[in-house]
Write a protein that holds these residues in place. Structure first.
Motif, short mmCIF file in Angstrom:
data_model
loop_
_atom_site.label_atom_id
_atom_site.label_comp_id
_atom_site.label_asym_id
_atom_site.label_seq_id
_atom_site.Cartn_x
_atom_site.Cartn_y
_atom_site.Cartn_z
N TYR A 197 -1.58 -0.78 -6.30
CA TYR A 197 -1.68 -1.58 -5.23
C TYR A 197 -1.83 -3.02 -5.44
CZ TYR A 197 -4.10 -3.49 -1.13
OH TYR A 197 -4.52 -3.99 0.07
N ALA A 216 1.54 2.32 -3.63
CA ALA A 216 0.35 2.91 -4.17
C ALA A 216 0.15 4.26 -3.72
CB ALA A 216 -0.83 2.05 -3.79
N GLU A 217 0.38 4.47 -2.24
CA GLU A 217 0.16 5.89 -2.09
C GLU A 217 1.19 6.89 -2.53
OE1 GLU A 217 -2.31 6.84 -0.34
OE2 GLU A 217 -1.73 8.83 0.50
N GLY A 233 0.85 -1.35 0.04
CA GLY A 233 -0.03 -0.11 0.06
C GLY A 233 0.96 1.17 0.04
N GLU A 234 2.08 1.15 0.24
CA GLU A 234 2.93 2.42 0.57
C GLU A 234 3.12 2.74 -0.90
OE1 GLU A 234 6.60 1.94 2.47
OE2 GLU A 234 5.48 1.74 4.36
#
Ligand code: SF4
Ligand code: SF4
Lengths: 141, 436
Positions: A48, A23-24, A20-21
């Motif tokens: 993600y 993706a952010e 998720g990192e």
């Protein structure tokens, strides 16, 4: 316009905490370029799912975000087991994730179909025992 | 003054403790003084919690200014105000002490307003399009700002129901025809911002905001003790909203079936959950109750009482969730009057892109990456920025110099020193020292 922008991410196998990192980071980077939020979101979804695929199936790997005039490309390369039946893997709900990963709530089999839904173009090269390369393109209109 | 927070410049020591605690990287310490980049601040209050020099404070309104020669002023009571004392969380017990300090609680409307909000949320859930699921509560203004700033794609998920603390005041005005100004008891900077910088309407229905802690202090200092107060047989439904999960229970009580909801609190949980909702991981959930503060509003920085004691007090109350026929009748009427509706759509707060055109922004981004590559990547904070990445962005946006980084400065100085040494050796003549 010149050279495209490249952002590279190393994804470690089974590193669920970090999932998720990337993706952010992808989303925030695209936002600073002033791209519409719907495009940023789609790219974040692809990033993600790619990340999760690398974490769960690919034994880790490499992800690249490339931004150039007119399009965003997300490339993922792994040296994992490969996908034996690609069209089956693209179906919603199909998953080869081992039980212990499913029990953690991941690998519900949304990955590839979700990537497909959010990409304008999608190409997957895979060879059993060698690995997989995925290229997803999203147009900037 | 940014979003309910005031920086006391004289007290700020430039220690940079605050900048790392900000979840949206909105703080900077420049020339030894903290300041907040307004368009990034969500008014969560994390920075206040981390300032040891008390240089960051709630921007509440001055006590004297509120009264301004008046004897009494009306007060909108927040659920968390009810938990600050030794007696059970109950508005009736509060009335006497509040009158004593010159505040007339808007009694009566709270239970109706919160009932109405819960009813309206349940109706919104029942009629929502499945692609807008889950609906997200708007009760916490800091969550709303977080969505505006970081998750604009989720704006359509915000349930179009206003905070009952806001429309409750309207309801009271309609009922009593009073024109008097109203003070809101604020549990956090976000509630102060709700009064002075509202989002879902043009002008807030309250004129002033005072912290719950300040009110509690005034009451406590007048020597109110436990007395012989016995817990009432029944707790008030609306007080439950002060604790995480209270809103969800209230909303569910209006539905004839199970509600599929998630309730989370704490900045980290809220952030992660919103990210997951945006990625589409929770499409089958119907309602998200998210609160920036751990344990809910009783954990807001504007309270005086321990959040765990507050939690125990609220939990100890038995609440009747089913409504009487006459309560329902009144609620249906109010529902039809639609006073619960958000008056204005909530717009995204877009971060200024690096350039006007995408191609220009891309050039800037490349420059930024190049600047970033040269920084030490240890996020030490000595430059007054929360991270080397934020520093690189500030430089590109013209809000800083490379030499603000002490490592770059050191390099520059040693380079200059070497140059000086070389230059000094090139002097041909030496002056003989003067000896007298
Ligand atoms: S209130 Fe929250 S968002 Fe605003 S500057 Fe402080 S820590 Fe950052
Ligand atoms: S949870 Fe409550 S106290 Fe905390 S920021 Fe949100 S509204 Fe304020």
């Amino acid at each position: 316009m010149g050279e495209p922008i490249m952002l590279e991410f190393e994804v470690k196998p089974l590193d669920f905490l970090a999932a998720g990192e990337a993706a952010e980071r992808v989303k925030e980077t695209l936002k600073t370029l002033g791209l519409p939020s719907s495009i940023c979101r789609r790219a974040a979804v692809v990033a993600y799912e790619v990340e999760m695929n690398l974490v769960i199936h690919g034994g880790g790997g490499h992800m690249v975000l490339k931004v150039e005039e007119g399009q965003i490309t997300i490339i993922a390369v792994d040296k994992g087991p490969g996908i034996p039946d690609l069209s089956l893997a693209m179906q919603e709900g199909y998953s080869t994730a081992p039980d212990y990963i499913r029990e953690m709530g991941f690998g519900a089999g949304m990955g590839l179909s979700n990537i497909k839904r959010n990409s304008d173009e999608l190409e997957i090269e895979t060879e059993v025992g060698k690995g997989t390369k995925l290229v997803s393109i999203i147009y900037i209109k | 003054m940014a979003h309910g927070i005031r920086v006391l410049e004289d007290s700020c020591r430039g220690c940079v403790n605050c900048i790392k605690s900000c979840p949206t990287e909105a703080m900077r310490v420049i020339h030894g003084r903290a300041h907040i980049i307004e368009e990034l601040c969500i008014a969560c209050g994390e920075c206040l919690r981390n300032c040891r020099h008390r240089a960051l404070q709630l921007a509440e309104d001055p006590w004297e200014g509120i009264f301004n020669n008046k004897d009494t002023v009306a007060l909108m009571v927040d659920p968390s105000l009810c938990t600050q004392f030794l007696w059970p969380p109950n508005t009736d017990f509060l009335i006497g002490p509040l009158r004593d300090i010159g505040l007339e609680p808007i009694s009566g409307v709270n239970s109706e307003a919160f009932d109405l909000a819960a009813l309206a949320v349940s109706r919104a859930i029942e009629s929502a399009d499945s692609k807008d699921m889950p609906l997200i509560s708007t009760y916490c203004p800091a969550v709303v700002r977080l969505v505006q700033i970081r998750f604009p794609e989720l704006l359509k998920h915000l349930v179009p129901v206003e905070s009952p603390l806001e429309f409750g005041i309207d309801l009271w005005r309609i009922r009593t025809q009073q024109k008097e100004s109203v003070v809101l008891a604020a549990s956090c900077p976000a509630r102060i911002a709700m009064v002075h910088d509202p989002v879902g309407r043009e002008v807030s229905s309250a004129e002033w905001a005072v912290s719950v802690a300040r009110l509690a202090k005034e009451i406590r200092s007048r020597g109110y003790a436990k007395a012989e107060i016995k817990a009432p047989a029944e707790g008030e439904r609306w007080v439950q909203w002060g604790m995480l999960g209270g809103e969800t229970l209230h909303v569910a009580s209006f539905m004839n079936r199970d509600l599929n909801a998630i309730a989370v609190s704490g900045i980290r949980n809220v952030f992660d959950l919103l990210q997951e909702v945006e990625l589409g991981l929770h499409a089958e959930v119907e309602f998200v109750e998210a609160r920036i503060c751990d344990t809910g509003c009783i954990g807001g920085i504007g309270n005086a009482e321990s959040r765990f004691l507050s939690q125990r007090k609220i939990r100890s109350q038995k609440v009747r969730w089913d409504k009487t026929a006459s309560e329902i009748e009144v609620l249906e009427k109010l529902y039809r009057a639609r006073i619960w509706e958000l008056q204005r759509t909530i717009e995204p707060i877009n971060r200024l892109p690096l350039g006007e055109e995408i191609s220009q922004a891309m050039e800037k981004l490349k420059e930024m990456n190049a600047v970033y590559a040269e920084l030490p990547h240890i996020d030490c904070g000595a430059c007054g920025r929360p991270s080397c990445r934020a520093m690189a962005e500030d430089i590109i946006r013209g809000r800083g110099e490379v030499e603000d980084c002490i490592f770059k400065l050191r390099k520059r100085i040693s380079g200059l020193a070497e140059e000086l040494l070389l230059l000094s050796r090139r002097l041909v003549h030496t002056v003989v020292e003067d000896k007298h």
